[in-house]
Every structure is written in C-alpha cells, then in structure tokens.
Write a protein that holds these residues in place. Structure first.
Motif, PDB file in Angstrom:
ATOM      1  N   HIS A  54       0.825  -1.208   0.000  1.00  0.00           N
ATOM      2  CA  HIS A  54       0.000   0.000   0.000  1.00  0.00           C
ATOM      3  C   HIS A  54       0.863   1.263   0.000  1.00  0.00           C
ATOM      4  CE1 HIS A  54      -3.143  -2.869   0.877  1.00  0.00           C
ATOM      5  NE2 HIS A  54      -2.595  -3.169   2.037  1.00  0.00           N
ATOM      6  N   GLY A  55       2.018   1.180  -0.652  1.00  0.00           N
ATOM      7  CA  GLY A  55       2.860   2.356  -0.797  1.00  0.00           C
ATOM      8  C   GLY A  55       3.775   2.654   0.367  1.00  0.00           C
ATOM      9  N   SER A  56       3.783   1.805   1.405  1.00  0.00           N
ATOM     10  CA  SER A  56       4.684   2.018   2.536  1.00  0.00           C
ATOM     11  C   SER A  56       5.116   0.662   3.092  1.00  0.00           C
ATOM     12  CB  SER A  56       3.990   2.836   3.629  1.00  0.00           C
ATOM     13  OG  SER A  56       2.864   2.144   4.127  1.00  0.00           O
ATOM     14  N   PRO A  57       6.313   0.601   3.665  1.00  0.00           N
ATOM     15  CA  PRO A  57       6.791  -0.679   4.184  1.00  0.00           C
ATOM     16  C   PRO A  57       6.000  -1.127   5.400  1.00  0.00           C
ATOM     17  CG  PRO A  57       8.321   1.078   4.748  1.00  0.00           C
ATOM     18  CD  PRO A  57       7.290   1.677   3.840  1.00  0.00           C
ATOM     19  N   ASP A  58       5.743  -2.441   5.468  1.00  0.00           N
ATOM     20  CA  ASP A  58       5.007  -3.000   6.598  1.00  0.00           C
ATOM     21  C   ASP A  58       5.438  -4.452   6.766  1.00  0.00           C
ATOM     22  OD1 ASP A  58       3.259  -3.148   8.707  1.00  0.00           O
ATOM     23  OD2 ASP A  58       1.479  -3.464   7.487  1.00  0.00           O
ATOM     24  N   VAL A  59       5.190  -5.005   7.942  1.00  0.00           N
ATOM     25  CA  VAL A  59       5.550  -6.394   8.206  1.00  0.00           C
ATOM     26  C   VAL A  59       4.567  -7.316   7.502  1.00  0.00           C
ATOM     27  CG1 VAL A  59       5.789  -8.155   9.987  1.00  0.00           C
ATOM     28  CG2 VAL A  59       6.683  -5.864  10.385  1.00  0.00           C
ATOM     29  N   ASP A  60       5.103  -8.249   6.730  1.00  0.00           N
ATOM     30  CA  ASP A  60       4.306  -9.243   6.019  1.00  0.00           C
ATOM     31  C   ASP A  60       3.938 -10.351   7.003  1.00  0.00           C
ATOM     32  OD1 ASP A  60       3.504 -11.535   4.496  1.00  0.00           O
ATOM     33  OD2 ASP A  60       4.477 -10.691   2.732  1.00  0.00           O
ATOM     34  N   ASN A  61       2.680 -10.376   7.400  1.00  0.00           N
ATOM     35  CA  ASN A  61       2.215 -11.289   8.442  1.00  0.00           C
ATOM     36  C   ASN A  61       2.530 -12.747   8.111  1.00  0.00           C
ATOM     37  OD1 ASN A  61      -0.004 -11.234  10.905  1.00  0.00           O
ATOM     38  ND2 ASN A  61      -0.119 -13.135   9.750  1.00  0.00           N
ATOM     39  N   ASP A  62       2.070 -13.235   6.950  1.00  0.00           N
ATOM     40  CA  ASP A  62       2.134 -14.660   6.662  1.00  0.00           C
ATOM     41  C   ASP A  62       3.557 -15.118   6.352  1.00  0.00           C
ATOM     42  OD1 ASP A  62      -0.526 -14.335   7.051  1.00  0.00           O
ATOM     43  OD2 ASP A  62      -1.164 -15.070   5.095  1.00  0.00           O
ATOM     44  N   ALA A  63       4.340 -14.263   5.691  1.00  0.00           N
ATOM     45  CA  ALA A  63       5.744 -14.611   5.458  1.00  0.00           C
ATOM     46  C   ALA A  63       6.509 -14.694   6.778  1.00  0.00           C
ATOM     47  CB  ALA A  63       6.394 -13.586   4.533  1.00  0.00           C
ATOM     48  N   THR A  64       6.151 -13.834   7.733  1.00  0.00           N
ATOM     49  CA  THR A  64       6.814 -13.839   9.036  1.00  0.00           C
ATOM     50  C   THR A  64       6.488 -15.103   9.824  1.00  0.00           C
ATOM     51  OG1 THR A  64       6.883 -11.428   9.117  1.00  0.00           O
ATOM     52  CG2 THR A  64       7.036 -12.581  11.224  1.00  0.00           C
ATOM     53  N   LEU A  65       5.280 -15.636   9.645  1.00  0.00           N
ATOM     54  CA  LEU A  65       4.923 -16.871  10.360  1.00  0.00           C
ATOM     55  C   LEU A  65       5.915 -17.990  10.055  1.00  0.00           C
ATOM     56  CD1 LEU A  65       1.025 -17.014   9.995  1.00  0.00           C
ATOM     57  CD2 LEU A  65       2.379 -16.118  11.901  1.00  0.00           C
ATOM     58  N   GLU A  66       6.359 -18.071   8.819  1.00  0.00           N
ATOM     59  CA  GLU A  66       7.268 -19.152   8.427  1.00  0.00           C
ATOM     60  C   GLU A  66       8.595 -19.072   9.181  1.00  0.00           C
ATOM     61  OE1 GLU A  66       7.722 -19.475   4.211  1.00  0.00           O
ATOM     62  OE2 GLU A  66       5.584 -19.173   3.823  1.00  0.00           O
ATOM     63  N   ILE A  67       9.148 -17.869   9.323  1.00  0.00           N
ATOM     64  CA  ILE A  67      10.433 -17.775  10.014  1.00  0.00           C
ATOM     65  C   ILE A  67      10.252 -17.833  11.536  1.00  0.00           C
ATOM     66  CG2 ILE A  67      11.644 -16.658   8.114  1.00  0.00           C
ATOM     67  CD1 ILE A  67      11.317 -13.978   9.568  1.00  0.00           C
ATOM     68  N   LEU A  68       9.078 -17.434  12.038  1.00  0.00           N
ATOM     69  CA  LEU A  68       8.800 -17.602  13.465  1.00  0.00           C
ATOM     70  C   LEU A  68       8.814 -19.074  13.843  1.00  0.00           C
ATOM     71  CD1 LEU A  68       5.953 -14.980  14.076  1.00  0.00           C
ATOM     72  CD2 LEU A  68       8.186 -15.012  15.222  1.00  0.00           C
ATOM     73  N   VAL A  69       8.266 -19.917  12.992  1.00  0.00           N
ATOM     74  CA  VAL A  69       8.279 -21.354  13.251  1.00  0.00           C
ATOM     75  C   VAL A  69       9.713 -21.869  13.279  1.00  0.00           C
ATOM     76  CG1 VAL A  69       7.647 -23.613  12.323  1.00  0.00           C
ATOM     77  CG2 VAL A  69       5.969 -21.759  12.330  1.00  0.00           C
TER      78      VAL A  69
END
Length: 331
Positions: free
Chosen positions: A138-153
């Motif tokens: 949406h034109g600004s950087p933000d944390v990608d929720n679902d991509a982050t789940l993979e590395i959290l695991v």
C-alpha cells in the motif's frame, strides 16, 4: 450487614499477625520471571544505562548468573538475544548457533532446574528493527504477516532443539500461535508449552528495552501489529483467538497501565494461567524516582508488583525480580 460501631474493619488491621492472616494477595519469588539480555563476545557484562542493575551478558557469564537466580528462588528466566550481525530476515534468530540458542544451552548446563523461556520475535535480529519480514504494501513498508509466520516457526523450533522449556512469541502476528503449535508438534516438540504475548500494546513504556535489546525500529513504528492502547475489548478477542489456536499461557504487556486488561482477561478465562510483563519503562521510572530520593524504591516496587498480582496475574515478568526476592526475604 451490621454497621458502625458494631462493624469496625480496623480491628483486622491493628496487629501485624492479624493483617498477615487476612491478607488476600501475596508475593513470592515463585511469582517472578527474570528477563535476561545476552550477546556475543567474551567476558562482557555491559550495564544498561536506562535500566540500572541490568546488563547485556555474554554467554560465559550465564552460568554464574543462572546459579544466582536459582539460589534466590526465582523459577524462570526469559531470554532476549543481541546478535553479532543483523540482516533483513533476522537469520541469527533461527540459527542453530544463534545467541539465544547458545544461551539456552549454557543456562541448562549450569542450572538444570531453572525454567528457560525464550522470546520468539525478530526485532532484535533484523537490521530494520521490525518484528518480521518487511515488504512494501500500500505504498509504505510493513511487516508481512504470513511470510513472518514461516520464520517464526523456524525460530521456535531452533529454540526447542537448543533445550528451551517454554516458547514465548511476542510478534503479534495473526495466526502466530497456530503456526507455532503446528510447527513444534511436527518436529516432536508437542510437550513444549507456548506462552502467548496475547495482548501486547504499542506502548511508550518499551523505550529502555529497545536500548537494552538494540531493537528500535529504523523507520515507522509497530502500531500496525501491536495493539492500540485505547482498546480493552479487543484484548479479549486476541486472547480468545490465541486460546483457540493452542496457547497454554496468556500474557498482557505492559502491566501497570493495563491492570484493567489483566483483570478482564482473568475474569474471562479464570482457568488459564496469566502472565503480565512489568516492562522496562515501568521499571526505569521507579529506579529514576528512587535515585532522586523521591520515593522508597522497595515499598513502591513491591506495591506495584502486588497490584499486578491483585489484578489477576499468576506470574510477573519483571526486572525487579532479584531485588524483590531479597526484600521479601528481609535481606
């Protein structure tokens, strides 16, 4: 109910032994979890200026630290790591030789009965200081929720392999508990409990922690994933979702400005263990006022910890844990 002068509640306050017998809420060393900050290097014990009495410790200092903590009767610690190198995905967080993984092993060897919790997040490990993978949306950087789940695991599993007794995810990603529970169970760690930072607010009280963990965001803030301080009912939705996804323990963070939330969560889920995090800014304010001679640190700190327990917390993560144990013992 009989009224004055028949009923005089001061009768129960006259004698210290009577006061003790009728006391409704008690503090004990068994209520505390002590946060520890660990870093790469050798023989370093670096004072954290905004958190007097707390240090960044290298792994070689952890054995003595763990034995002291266990000797005070504190049952658990929670580890936060400061890596030697940071990158966009916080790879040290899930490295088998990462700083937290090394810390877990050192503590378990020195004090096997000390419960070792690990914070599962990425803000300390990423070069941008956010709690996961950042994408431009949406034109600004933000944390990608679902991509982050993979590395959290990946991070949680690596902590479990290192010997962690309990996983404590703090990133406030949607679906985080379900992802971690599935990932841990799939690797044979179904016995490892998850303590969810279920109601973690976007708070100004985290400032000293960000100095200690070297985790300040390099741009923006964390209000897109941490909770709005104005919202109380939303916390009940967050904790209900985390329980459905498999959380074993809930947490409210911070504690003092959110005593009402602690109370509401405990009333809604009395059967579920509840933790509260007495965060760095709350600790630093007490220390600063005490250093200026404005308050009695011991009395104020114990009163604040007691208020957190009275609100409904079963355990308290607090930087005052060591001192509180000594004060409670009369040392």
């Amino acid at each position: 109910m009989p009224k004055f002068p028949t009923t005089r509640l001061r009768r129960l306050r006259q004698h210290p032994r009577v006061r003790d017998l009728v006391r409704e809420t008690r503090l004990s060393p068994h209520d505390f979890v002590l946060p520890l900050f660990i870093r790469h290097g050798q023989n370093e014990r670096i004072p954290i200026g905004s958190m007097p009495g707390n240090f960044q410790l290298t792994v070689d200092h952890l054995a003595a630290e763990a034995r002291e903590i266990a000797g005070l009767g504190i049952p658990a610690v929670i580890l936060f790591g400061i890596p030697e190198h940071k990158d966009a995905v916080g790879s040290d967080a899930y490295s088998e030789q990462g700083i937290v993984q090394q810390g877990v092993d050192a503590i378990k060897q020195a004090a096997p009965d000390l419960l070792v919790m690990t914070d599962v997040c990425f803000c300390e490990f990423t070069d941008h200081g956010h709690c996961g993978i950042v994408n431009d949306r949406h034109g600004s950087p933000d944390v990608d929720n679902d991509a982050t789940l993979e590395i959290l695991v990946k991070e949680a599993v690596s902590h479990a392999r290192a010997g962690a007794d309990l996983i404590a995810p703090s990133g406030m990603m949607d679906g985080m508990i379900q992802a971690l529970r599935t990932g841990l169970d799939g690797e044979g760690f179904e016995h490892i409990p998850i303590m969810s930072y279920a109601a973690k607010y976007s708070s100004a009280f985290y400032g000293p922690f960000r100095d200690a963990a070297e985790s300040a965001p390099q741009f923006g803030d964390r209000r897109t994933y941490q909770m709005d301080p104005a919202n109380g009912a939303e916390a009940l939705r967050e904790v209900a979702l985390d329980l459905e996804e498999g959380a074993d323990i809930l947490m409210v963070k911070p504690a003092l400005s959110y005593l009402d939330v602690i109370y509401r969560v405990k009333q809604a889920h009395p059967e579920v263990p509840l933790a509260a995090y007495n965060v760095s800014g709350e600790f630093a304010m007490v220390k600063a006022a005490a250093a200026n001679g404005w308050i009695d640190e011991q009395r104020v700190a114990l009163e604040l910890l007691l208020s957190i327990r009275r609100a409904g917390a079963d355990m308290i993560l607090t930087y005052h844990a060591k001192d509180a144990c000594r004060w409670l013992a009369g040392d």
